[in-house]
Design a protein around this motif. Sequence first.
Motif: not given
Length: 553
Positions: A237-244, A352-358, A44-47, A68-73
């Motif tokens: 950043a691009d290298q790690v982006s797909p793993d997110l 962003a994830i931590a915010g959801r958890v809290c 959901a976050l990736a989308a 989320l798309r900053a490395p490309q944009v």
Amino acid sequence: MSTGTSAPGGRETAGMAVATHGAAVARAQQQVLDELAAEGVPAALAAGDPRLWGPDAEPEAAIRLGWLRAPQVSRPLIAEIAELAQRARAAGLDHVVLAGMGGSSLAPEVITRTAGRPLTVLDTTDPHQVGRVLGDRLGKTLLVVSSKSGSTIETDSHRRVYEAAFAGLGLDAAEISRRIVVVTDPGSPLAGSAQAAGYHVVLADPDVGGRYSALTAFGLVPSGLAGVDVPRLLDEADQVSPDLASQERNPGLALGAVLGGFARDGHDKAVLADCGSGISGFGDWAEQLIAESTGKQGRGILPVVLAGEDAPGFSPGPDVHLIGLGDPKGPADTSVAGPLGAQFLVWEYAVAIAGRVCGINPFDQPNVAESKVNTTRLLEEAGQGPLPAGEPAFTDGAVEVHAEPGVLPSATDLAGVLGAVLWSLPADGYLAIMAYLDRTGDHVADRLRDALATRTTRPVTFGWGPRFLHSTGQYHKGGPPTGVYLQITGAVQRDLPVPGQPFTLGRLQLAQALGDLRALRQRGRPAVRLHLRDRAAGLRQLLAVAGAGGDGR
């Protein structure tokens, strides 16, 4: 995949490694990972699903997920930055000064310091600091004015001061326009006025909040003009982006789960210790991201930035989450390592994830405006008269002590003040030192943090004002009511007028300090102001009393 030394929540991918150590932290992380997987959060976050933080947060989240798309944009910026840099070199402008606050200054500062490229950052209203920068190679200065809203009072004041200084060199409007580059959001007041003045304007992605803007124009333009390899940063950043977008190989998910999960279990003081990361000042950037994103609704995660895990005065308490940046030299609950570009993206995802958890909307900052409103009101109400600084409770040497009745019931000297402040810390509290001083000329003030930290088991933070107002200032007012606040102001010897405004920089700085103090006191948060009638003498006295020595500057 899991690293050989990590708990089950460890992740190592695309040059990023997140590892947890110890049963308690691993258990907290794994519980959250299971919850997030069951709820389909990674996909959901990736989308870019803005519903992840609840219905109240959805409108804000819908316009704040562009990071989320900053490395490309951000790729098209590379050519524009290169052209601007070449033009500046041809004009002999090799002194790059950045006027920006919060997210507009913290990321470029980390990027350039790590790359070893010179960038002068102006994120202060202290007239001594601004005056010193103004007198440094003015004829060779390229000014980057960076403001998302386009109405930031500090940045607007810097622009006005520099425009007048450039005109004082005998430059006409066309020549001045070639020395100023503006980064702002489309449609901001600054965008319109800058374009009318003929300045080169770089429009940033409006769907990215300031503290999430490291890989956008706000982070990249000043860094690239200073000579940083921007393509490399985006490649990292691009290298790690797909793993997110994945569930198993996702360092952002692993870090977010442990940040949120361990905080939910009571470890809500995130101590950031640099342990050979090779990244200069990363904790200061992460501090804003964590504090401003999570410190609201009476809860949040307090970031505490140390130079290293063995920094003086560090006491690992029961509510502490020790995070080692880089390869840890000693025990850390969590360690995070990787190249800078990847780190930016992974930490943004994690918070962003931590915010959801809290149960917190990580994209708004509802209490930041309080101090701004108070500052404006103080300036307007005072007119040309003195600001309502109040009478000191007492004066000890070069230091005036200001406190509301009952805050310092028995203190009669500076030693008594510091003792009372430390003794008043709650069992789950923290001390925040807020210095409205010259970050360069008064740099020894930051030694106060370590000196006081050795005298308490509670976390002690330090922030330069008004810089911290765009960072931990949100947590101070919106986070848990467990803080005690020690504000330091100083007499102004050499003030600077702000062209076109009815105030000087020194007056603005004091109004910001008093405005923030008012915001804290209106919320019932204990705060003491120490005013240095003579900065050098006052700092010597304060450090000596605190136990840090008194050798001053």
